[in-house]
Design an enzyme around this catalytic site. Structure first.
Site, PDB file in Angstrom:
ATOM      1  N   LYS A  84       0.880  -1.165   0.000  1.00  0.00           N
ATOM      2  CA  LYS A  84       0.000   0.000   0.000  1.00  0.00           C
ATOM      3  C   LYS A  84       0.916   1.212   0.000  1.00  0.00           C
ATOM      4  O   LYS A  84       1.563   1.520   1.000  1.00  0.00           O
ATOM      5  CB  LYS A  84      -0.914   0.031   1.238  1.00  0.00           C
ATOM      6  CG  LYS A  84      -1.689   1.349   1.341  1.00  0.00           C
ATOM      7  CD  LYS A  84      -2.563   1.464   2.567  1.00  0.00           C
ATOM      8  CE  LYS A  84      -2.946   2.918   2.793  1.00  0.00           C
ATOM      9  NZ  LYS A  84      -3.880   3.104   3.908  1.00  0.00           N
ATOM     10  N   ALA A 127      -9.390   1.674   8.838  1.00  0.00           N
ATOM     11  CA  ALA A 127      -8.699   1.242  10.055  1.00  0.00           C
ATOM     12  C   ALA A 127      -9.339   1.903  11.264  1.00  0.00           C
ATOM     13  O   ALA A 127     -10.051   1.261  12.051  1.00  0.00           O
ATOM     14  CB  ALA A 127      -7.208   1.569   9.972  1.00  0.00           C
TER      15      ALA A 127
END
Lengths: 66, 273
Positions: free
Chosen positions: B114, B223
């Protein structure tokens, strides 16, 4: 020899390798990466890679991240 | 006799899951929810959240060993059987991000990354110039790059053009929980690229995740919305259901918006009373 490990000065044995450093600093981790003077040291060469005076080393391990 | 709704619904759900896989970087997933571990309050909460979310792809980071978690976080993720997606969080330049990705490849044994290259600490917004540079280098080194980017369709197209496996626009700044500030741009970005689009950053609650999917995103990465919720496990389940609901709604095709009402009950045969 004098090196820098994760931003702090450190004294290592004259014949120390990257593998020795990892064993000392990251013994509890099995996913570790090492950078030496801004380059990755591949795991496969840790045992043969001897450190030299003045090396700047980063010893990294997993942490939580988004 | 009362019908068992769970049994009645199961064939439809199973059909959807089997027939609607999410493919990125040559790998296929049944879950369209990517979970970040950042901010997780405990290993117990992490495991409960990962399991409740149904995620199959989880982001992790690398830090100096003295500041990193113990090996047990990795033990939890290994036990859950998820694929790891290392990030380059905290990098400000292409050089730093490329080196971090190489280090992550060594540590985690994956060439998936990522890619995150931020412009400053206050907004954590991507630095477009450094991001594109890093993406190009990493793709040429064989990485599977999932690029965290601005909600900019043109930049998204440039990232796809240099070979990113997925383009991941923010809904709003990382950790802000402000949701999707420019839905129109997200929809435009979805139209602009052939690769998967993953809404990444800014999700605050379940409706944001559902909205991302309704806008056409292929998946959602979040998240803080889970890890900082009062009850992370329950929020993880909420996000899973929101992503599934949003995806189904997108596939089902929403009704057009109308200015005036349209009766769903026919006026034909209305009695005179």
């Amino acid at each position: 020899m004098q090196v820098t490990v994760n931003g702090a000065p450190a004294e290592l044995a004259q014949d120390a390798t990257v593998a020795d450093l990892v064993a000392e600093r990251a013994g509890g981790h099995d996913r570790v990466a090492v950078a030496r003077n801004g380059d990755v040291v591949p795991r496969s060469s840790w045992g043969q890679t001897r450190l030299t005076d003045g090396d700047a080393l980063e010893v990294l391990a997993p942490t939580a991240g988004g | 006799m009362q019908k068992d709704l769970t049994t009645e619904l199961a064939p439809a759900l199973a059909r959807e899951e089997a027939g609607d896989p999410f493919t990125v970087g040559g790998e296929t997933f049944t879950s369209r929810l990517l979970l970040g571990t950042g901010g997780v309050p405990s290993l117990e909460a992490l495991e409960a959240s990962v399991r409740a979310s149904g995620t199959q792809l989880v982001t992790v980071a690398l830090r100096r060993v003295e500041a990193s978690a113990t090996g047990s976080m990795m033990a939890v993720l290994d036990r859950c059987g998820v694929r790891l997606l290392p990030n380059t969080a905290g990098c400000h330049t292409a050089r730093e991000a490329v080196l971090t990705a190489r280090l992550a490849r060594e540590a985690f044994g994956t060439d998936w990354v990522k890619l995150e290259v931020i412009g400053d600490e206050h907004t954590l917004l991507p630095d477009a110039v450094e991001l594109l540079d890093a993406a190009e280098q990493l793709v040429s080194e064989g990485f599977t790059v999932l690029a965290y980017t601005n909600d900019d369709p043109i930049l998204g197209r440039r990232l796809a053009d240099v070979g990113c496996a997925a383009v991941m626009p923010l809904g709003s700044p990382i950790g802000s929980g402000l949701g999707i500030r420019n839905p129109h741009n997200i929809a435009l970005l979805r139209e602009a690229v052939q690769v998967p689009v993953v809404l990444d950053a800014g999700i605050g609650t379940a409706s944001d995740a559902a909205q991302a999917m309704e806008l056409g995103c292929d998946a959602v990465l979040l998240a803080s919305a889970v890890t900082r919720a009062r009850d992370p496990e329950r929020m993880a389940l909420a996000m899973r259901q929101a992503v599934e609901g949003g995806r189904l709604a997108k596939l089902a095709g929403r009704i057009p918006r109308r200015w005036h009402a349209e009766a769903s009950t026919s006026f034909a045969g209305l009695p005179e009373l």
